[in-house]
Each structure stands twice: as structure tokens, then as C-alpha cells.
Design a protein around this motif. Structure first.
Motif, PDB file in Angstrom:
ATOM      1  N   VAL A 196      25.072 -13.793  -7.283  1.00 26.63           N
ATOM      2  CA  VAL A 196      25.330 -14.541  -8.515  1.00 26.63           C
ATOM      3  C   VAL A 196      24.836 -13.697  -9.686  1.00 26.63           C
ATOM      4  N   GLN A 197      25.680 -13.566 -10.700  1.00 22.07           N
ATOM      5  CA  GLN A 197      25.350 -12.774 -11.885  1.00 22.07           C
ATOM      6  C   GLN A 197      24.735 -13.621 -12.991  1.00 22.07           C
ATOM      7  N   GLU A 198      25.107 -14.897 -13.014  1.00 24.40           N
ATOM      8  CA  GLU A 198      24.620 -15.791 -14.059  1.00 24.40           C
ATOM      9  C   GLU A 198      24.716 -17.230 -13.571  1.00 24.40           C
ATOM     10  N   PHE A 199      23.691 -18.013 -13.875  1.00 25.62           N
ATOM     11  CA  PHE A 199      23.745 -19.438 -13.556  1.00 25.62           C
ATOM     12  C   PHE A 199      24.450 -20.163 -14.694  1.00 25.62           C
ATOM     13  N   THR A 200      25.774 -20.120 -14.654  1.00 27.35           N
ATOM     14  CA  THR A 200      26.547 -20.870 -15.632  1.00 27.35           C
ATOM     15  C   THR A 200      26.340 -22.361 -15.381  1.00 27.35           C
TER      16      THR A 200
END
Length: 299
Positions: A196-200
Motif C-alpha cells: 500500500v502506497q497511501e491510506f486513502t
């Protein structure tokens, strides 16, 4: 449901064969407490008899041999003939070729991942020359029964990582997904999110109500590989949210009311692999566990 962590390291495993970073040196010479790890994958079962493989690492043979529940019984058919993919990365897919002697593989993958494995890496084109492959297209937000009350729902995990194969870079849907697995009998939920690159907000919504989270723990620092001279890109540029620092996963995950929060897909350079490191103590103090090969979870 029953879950076995077959492999807990990122690509290359731990130690990585061509690396002499402090953790790799320590695991080789035994100078500090740490354990070797294979590349990340889990097996999930509703009944401890039928197992479903999530990602097929290059270490899949050793992982199967280390877990008697996956050993063949009475014939050469290997029990985990269903493989569910989160992405098309080599550390999550090369093991498919090692399963070529099975009577057939049921592959669950998004169209983006399937297309990359066919037209990019050509891995599936090679595999089908050895055994039948049945592709089940994974559609985010669709509930898919696996059997005996176990089901999954995939969700899209946006990434800007440059694709080595296929359509360049950008937030192409389906390139990376996470899985929300539900035991319909108990209502308990596992979320498997090794990249995961970002917790949108959309990704965070998928964590609601889960009992256990297996989550990307690739790097401690965003510039970890740059500091060590191992790469010229940050963790985020490689599609992974770092644990520490502004906006890191530790600060975002530690307040969440999830029974067990466990880092998986841990890079060989990450100091949390050293059991006596201050980074490991910090993670544990914030309620985070560090996965190890052979970890069994009952959810």
C-alpha cells in the motif's frame, strides 16, 4: 478461519543473497536476535483441510514443505490449487511456475494483473504450456465465495509506482488490490494488504470492523534504501508507505481498534527485523506485531 504466514519478507527474502546491510549481516552471523524469512505469502483455510494461497512467491516449494497441512495426500495433487493474487510483482507470482506440476491452477486476479502476466512478463503463457489455468477475474467490491463460509472482497489500492511491464505509470485500477476475507460463520474479518502506497479514505474504509490486519511493512524510513546505497528511489516511489515519519503507517494504524495489526512484506533492510532494535520496540509499543514465517492465526 485459519491463516498461516508462509513468508513474511519482501522481494529477495531475508537475508537477500546480494546484500550486506546490517540486518542481513546479523541474520547470517547470528550477532543479533533475528530470524530468516522467505518472500511474502499466506495460506487461508475455512476448515484446516482446504487451503487457498494468497500470492505465490518464488519460495513456494520451501513454504509448502514447511507446512504439513499443504503436503499432498495419496497422490501428487498439491492441496493449494487456488491462488489469489494482489498484484503482478515477481515476488508474488514467480511461484506459479513452481506449481506447474499440479493438475491445474485456479487463478484469481484482476484484469490488469492477468494482462501483465500474459502480455508483460509472459509468465502465464509459460505456465499454461505445463498445466491448465482457469482465470477468475477479480472485480473490486464484489463478494466471492471460496467455500465453507469463507469469502473475499477485493479493493483497489491506488499506486503511482512505475510499472515495469504494461501501461507505464499512474493509478490504473486493479494493478494492486487488497483483500477483505470474511468467515461468514463467525463474521470475523481478515484484511490482507501486503502493498500500500497511501491510506486513502477508500482504503481506510476497508479496515473498518476487521479482526486482524496483515499490512505492508516494507521499509521503516521512506529513504531507507537510498541511505544504504541499495536503490535510488524512496519507499513511496516503489509503491510502499514507510512505517515511520510524517504520514507513516505506524502513526495512522496504531490508534485503530483492530485486535491484531501485523506487519508483513518486510524488506531485508528494515531494522524491525532485528528483535532488539529500538525500531522494533517502537512498533510493538504502538501495538504493532512483526510477522515471521510459520506464524499461525485463528481468526
Amino acid at each position: 478461519m485459519w491463516v498461516r504466514v508462509l513468508g513474511s519478507a519482501a522481494g529477495g527474502g531475508f537475508p537477500q543473497w546480494n546484500c550486506a546491510c546490517p540486518p542481513c549481516r546479523a541474520v547470517r552471523d547470528g550477532s543479533r536476535p533475528c530470524r530468516a524469512r522467505t518472500q511474502s505469502s499466506i495460506a487461508v483455510s475455512p476448515d484446516e483441510r482446504r487451503w487457498f494461497l494468497f500470492n505465490a512467491s518464488p519460495d513456494v516449494r520451501a513454504q509448502i514443505e514447511s507446512f504439513p497441512a499443504l503436503h499432498p495426500c495419496g497422490d501428487r495433487a498439491v492441496p493449494p490449487q487456488v491462488v489469489v493474487l494482489t498484484d503482478a510483482e515477481l515476488d508474488h507470482t514467480l511461484g506459479l511456475l513452481l506449481l506447474r506440476e499440479s493438475g491445474g491452477i485456479e487463478l484469481h486476479a484482476t484484469k490488469a494483473v492477468h494482462d501483465t502476466l500474459c502480455d508483460g512478463t509472459s509468465l502465464l503463457r509459460t505456465l499454461v504450456a505445463y498445466c491448465p489455468v482457469t482465470w477468475h477475474q477479480v472485480e473490486p467490491q464484489a463478494d466471492v465465495p471460496l467455500g465453507d463460509g469463507l469469502s473475499y472482497r477485493a479493493f483497489d489500492v491506488p499506486t503511482t509506482k512505475r510499472a515495469r511491464f504494461g501501461s507505464g505509470e499512474g493509478n490504473g485500477q486493479g494493478r494492486v488490490v487488497g483483500y477483505r476475507l470474511t468467515d461468514e460463520r463467525s463474521g470475523r474479518v481478515l484484511v490482507y494488504l501486503p502493498g500500500v502506497q497511501e491510506f486513502t479514505s477508500a482504503v481506510r474504509d476497508q479496515l473498518a470492523g476487521c479482526s486482524c490486519l496483515l499490512v505492508d511493512g516494507t521499509c521503516w524510513h521512506d529513504d531507507e534504501l537510498i541511505r544504504l546505497g541499495r536503490a535510488g528511489r524512496t519507499a513511496r516511489q516503489m509503491g510502499h508507505l514507510p512505517i515511520d515519519g510524517p504520514g507513516g503507517s505506524l502513526g495512522q494504524l496504531s490508534p485503530l481498534p483492530i485486535e491484531r495489526k501485523i506487519y508483513i512484506h518486510i524488506n531485508n533492510t528494515n531494522p524491525i527485523l532485528l528483535e532488539d532494535s529500538p525500531q522494533r520496540r517502537t512498533a510493538e509499543r504502538h501495538g504493532m506485531e512483526v510477522a515471521v514465517d510459520g506464524l499461525d492465526l485463528w481468526i
